[in-house]
Design a protein around this motif. Sequence first.
Motif: not given
Length: 340
Positions: A236-240
């Motif tokens: 939800q931080s860098i992944g999206y």
Amino acid sequence: HFWPTHGPLASFHPLSTVGWMGVDLFFVLSGFLITSVLVGSTGKPNYYRNFIARRALRILPLYYGCVAVFTTMAYFGPDREVWISFMRWGGPGWFLCYMGNVRMAMLNELPTIALGFVPLWSLQVEEQFYLLYPVLVALCSFRTLRRVLAGCVVAALVLRSFTLIQFPVSGEVARFVLMPLRMDALALGGLVALANREGRLRSYKTLCRWCLLGGGVALCCIIVFAGPTQFSAAMQSIGYTLIAVLCACGLVLVLVAEKRSKAILRWAPLVYTGEIAYGLYILHTPAQWIARTIASQVVECERGSTLHFVLAMLASYAAAAISWKFFESKILRLKEHFAG
């Protein structure tokens, strides 16, 4: 949503757990398509009216038709508790005004009834984007628009990271379904469209290949160590944003590829799947439910079985094909009155 959890195909089930990433590809493609349309029609008469009317003809008839059918099925269904629970959640009104994703964020939960309503959140993100973005394109030069879109990518990442710190648990669903928190994918698609219009895509070819390699490794690390779920902190931080970058880079490489390399994408079944894709997305959940209900009268059709998988896929394609041939394609003829 359909992949078998037991039987001969069950060993491949882990691959299906990352299927939710298809929505991010959808956002990137949408940002690319809409930006390409808008920058090509800016300044023409009835610019905003024509865009909104054409988008409405493509999206709203099937959307509202499905909301009406889903609501009716829930109300008259055999289990009254399903309807009562849905009304406690907020009822169909949130979907009628395209604010279902906002309700999900407020409650930090998806609708209590799964019959077709859950996938609608991404369409609500799209519609909220459609209403605001044409104004931005009309007001900005190419250079300013590029900077704004790049800022949107950074802003989405910062906003998600901030809410992750402030609301680590109660903000899980909001980070997944709210348009400002998912606008990085839409903006990246827009950046690809601007580069394509200016004829600069080929200069990014090598960079995109390296980004796909490095980003792919990074995403695999997130999946291995944090899990394939869309609700982990890393995702939800860098992944999206990472997923959106990979999709944008893939789009660039497809656009600059030679004709022979694109042959697989012009394969007739794939092209037809793309044509009916909207119906596939919005109808697949109720279609599989109807198919399983009918099949259960004759043979045991347990959810997660290979039989359920086959029937669900066939039913989804049949529903989408019928919708396209007898409903959607007829309405789309009205687009001629709103030439863009």
